[in-house]
Design a protein around this motif. Structure first.
Motif: not given
Length: 73
Positions: A26, A28, A65, A67-73
């Protein structure tokens, strides 16, 4: 193809594989660049260039990916 071309292609493939591993964690692009620089002695410009080429070739994946990172943080 010259011998140097083959080893360059193998090196780029290795960097791509390591980037893919970073994606599994995950990370960046910046985190991946830092990690590969510290732990695999790969220059930031190399990682950045390969990452950007992967983004060009896989636009939908990187969009999801991100978008997924944004929701994960």
């Amino acid at each position: 193809m010259a011998l140097g071309d083959s080893s360059a292609a193998a090196y780029i493939h290795m960097v791509q594989h390591l980037i893919e591993r970073c994606l599994l964690f995950g990370m960046s692009m910046e985190e991946c660049i830092d990690t590969l620089s510290k732990h695999a002695n790969i220059g930031p410009i190399i990682t950045s260039t390969v990452w950007k080429e992967l983004e060009k070739e896989n636009k939908e994946f990187f969009k999801s990916y991100g978008q997924w990172r944004e929701t994960r943080h």
